[in-house]
Design an enzyme around this catalytic site. Structure first.
Site, PDB file in Angstrom:
ATOM      1  N   CYS A  14       9.635 -74.367 -28.242  1.00 40.74           N
ATOM      2  CA  CYS A  14       9.724 -74.272 -26.789  1.00 40.74           C
ATOM      3  C   CYS A  14       9.317 -75.625 -26.208  1.00 40.74           C
ATOM      4  CB  CYS A  14       8.811 -73.174 -26.268  1.00 40.74           C
ATOM      5  SG  CYS A  14       7.047 -73.483 -26.587  1.00 40.74           S
ATOM      6  N   HIS A  89      -2.641 -74.914 -26.420  1.00 46.78           N
ATOM      7  CA  HIS A  89      -3.195 -73.641 -25.953  1.00 46.78           C
ATOM      8  C   HIS A  89      -4.231 -73.803 -24.856  1.00 46.78           C
ATOM      9  CE1 HIS A  89      -2.155 -73.442 -30.317  1.00 46.78           C
ATOM     10  NE2 HIS A  89      -1.365 -72.502 -29.843  1.00 46.78           N
ATOM     11  N   CYS A 111      -0.055 -76.839 -22.639  1.00 43.87           N
ATOM     12  CA  CYS A 111       1.244 -76.476 -22.068  1.00 43.87           C
ATOM     13  C   CYS A 111       1.113 -76.305 -20.558  1.00 43.87           C
ATOM     14  CB  CYS A 111       1.736 -75.181 -22.697  1.00 43.87           C
ATOM     15  SG  CYS A 111       3.228 -74.508 -21.914  1.00 43.87           S
ATOM     16  N   HIS A 139      -7.801 -65.511 -29.392  1.00 42.14           N
ATOM     17  CA  HIS A 139      -6.705 -66.476 -29.361  1.00 42.14           C
ATOM     18  C   HIS A 139      -7.139 -67.694 -28.547  1.00 42.14           C
ATOM     19  CE1 HIS A 139      -2.791 -68.249 -28.323  1.00 42.14           C
ATOM     20  NE2 HIS A 139      -2.285 -67.581 -29.352  1.00 42.14           N
ATOM     21  N   GLU A 141      -5.706 -69.647 -26.485  1.00 43.90           N
ATOM     22  CA  GLU A 141      -5.329 -69.640 -25.072  1.00 43.90           C
ATOM     23  C   GLU A 141      -6.244 -68.718 -24.269  1.00 43.90           C
ATOM     24  OE1 GLU A 141      -1.688 -68.171 -22.172  1.00 43.90           O
ATOM     25  OE2 GLU A 141      -1.171 -68.860 -24.197  1.00 43.90           O
ATOM     26  N   CYS A 209       5.622 -66.697 -20.551  1.00 43.31           N
ATOM     27  CA  CYS A 209       6.351 -67.898 -20.959  1.00 43.31           C
ATOM     28  C   CYS A 209       7.831 -67.549 -21.120  1.00 43.31           C
ATOM     29  CB  CYS A 209       5.770 -68.407 -22.273  1.00 43.31           C
ATOM     30  SG  CYS A 209       6.738 -69.702 -23.051  1.00 43.31           S
ATOM     31  N   SER A 237       0.337 -67.337 -35.477  1.00 45.65           N
ATOM     32  CA  SER A 237       1.185 -67.556 -34.308  1.00 45.65           C
ATOM     33  C   SER A 237       1.445 -66.215 -33.627  1.00 45.65           C
ATOM     34  CB  SER A 237       2.505 -68.206 -34.712  1.00 45.65           C
ATOM     35  OG  SER A 237       3.444 -68.145 -33.647  1.00 45.65           O
ATOM     36  N   ASN A 239       3.257 -65.393 -31.051  1.00 45.30           N
ATOM     37  CA  ASN A 239       4.652 -65.086 -30.711  1.00 45.30           C
ATOM     38  C   ASN A 239       5.493 -64.809 -31.956  1.00 45.30           C
ATOM     39  OD1 ASN A 239       6.565 -67.633 -31.202  1.00 45.30           O
ATOM     40  ND2 ASN A 239       4.574 -68.410 -30.545  1.00 45.30           N
ATOM     41  N   SER A 284       6.784 -72.262 -32.268  1.00 44.93           N
ATOM     42  CA  SER A 284       6.135 -73.458 -32.815  1.00 44.93           C
ATOM     43  C   SER A 284       6.691 -73.844 -34.180  1.00 44.93           C
ATOM     44  CB  SER A 284       4.613 -73.226 -32.915  1.00 44.93           C
ATOM     45  OG  SER A 284       4.325 -72.025 -33.600  1.00 44.93           O
TER      46      SER A 284
END
Length: 326
Positions: A14, A89, A111, A139, A141, A209, A237, A239, A284
């Site tokens: 992304c 993150h 990001c 996580h 983030e 996102c 990860s 996602n 990623s």
């Protein structure tokens, strides 16, 4: 039709991941500072720049040194001005304050979509809101966002967590969510929040996102045309793991979804009696890892390759300001 591969589009990097990786690569490519000349690393990176072990390994091979916390960076590197990159993150204010206290040369690769959530937290806390933050505990983030105001940001993961919340009736209350969670993932939690706290308000715009939603939409379409699905992505990860879960649900019992870091983790037994294999990758994941999986499947006679395109992505984020001139 014979054995075939169905590739999801969009997949892979992304804009936020691409920006973060380019940030470290730019520093590595242009590093001529005191740290480099003195035998110190050209750049330190706090935590994994993105959640993919191949990306991290490649950057480490080029000279980047990854640390878990800032106290692992020696004073001599700080004095020499060796850059310290914050990952995609984001980080909490306590990390930022520590870097400032030590006089570190920070390059922030957070990001922009994550930075937007950080700003929203600060704005709503200033206006007197409590914030329910839907995210994965631990996580990177989520840790960074909650760290903006731990007394006013309340992290929940599941519908069952809603019962443990307690807010004064009609008090200022809003929910926000981790960017790597899709609309499907947060729908039930949001509904439970609205039932328990009818006065809770929605964020002014979606914090989801674009890449998370696009990749999940694409893998659903791929699964409909496949007997099994392979998701390329690392275990940490968020996602990538969710893509596997979404694919498994979309297969609806016709087959299974598997997650691999790379082609070496494929198991030939997965493809017994399978005519069509769907393939996608997390946000990623470098494309060469997907190509490696495709090539491995071709050796199992999956020669025909087709694509399922659900949308075209044109998002791009510029590098941090101090790197644009390099």
């Amino acid at each position: 039709m014979g054995k075939r591969i169905v590739l999801a589009d969009p997949r892979g990097f992304c804009a936020g991941v691409d920006r973060a990786i380019q940030t470290v690569e730019t520093i590595l490519r242009t590093s001529t500072g005191g740290g480099h000349r003195s035998g110190l690393p050209p750049v330190y990176v706090r935590r994994q720049i993105v959640h993919n072990r191949h990306v991290v390994g490649d950057l480490a091979a080029q000279g980047a040194v990854f640390v878990e916390e800032l106290d692992e960076i020696p004073d001599e590197a700080v004095k020499a001005g060796v850059p310290v990159v914050f990952s995609a993150h984001g980080v909490s204010p306590s990390v930022q304050h520590e870097a400032k206290r030590r006089g570190m040369h920070v390059v922030d690769a957070t990001c922009p979509l994550v930075s937007k959530v950080h700003r929203e937290v600060l704005r709503y806390v200033k206006d007197g809101y409590d914030i329910v933050y839907i995210g994965h505990r631990g996580h990177d983030e989520a840790v960074g966002v909650v760290g903006e105001s731990p007394d006013h940001v309340h992290l929940i993961e599941h519908v069952s967590d809603v019962e443990g919340l307690d807010f004064p009736e009609n008090g200022k209350l809003i929910y926000l969510s981790q960017t790597t969670l899709s609309i499907d993932e947060t729908r039930d939690v949001i509904e439970a929040l609205k039932q328990r706290f009818p006065w809770i308000i929605e964020p002014p715009s979606s914090d989801i996102c674009y890449a998370t939603q696009n990749r999940q939409t694409a893998v659903k379409s791929v699964a409909e045309q496949s007997d099994c699905v392979v998701v390329v992505g690392s275990a940490n990860s968020s996602n990538s793991v969710r893509l596997m879960e979404v694919a498994e649900q979309a297969l609806a019992g016709r087959g299974h979804a598997y997650r691999v870091d790379d082609a070496s983790e494929l198991n030939d037994a997965w493809f017994t009696g399978v005519e069509s294999v769907g393939i996608t990758s997390g946000a990623s994941v470098p494309e060469e890892l997907v190509i490696g999986v495709v090539d491995a499947l071709k050796s199992l006679c999956y020669e025909d390759v087709s694509y399922v395109t659900t949308t075209r992505e044109n998002m791009h984020f510029v590098l941090p300001a101090e790197l644009r001139k390099r």
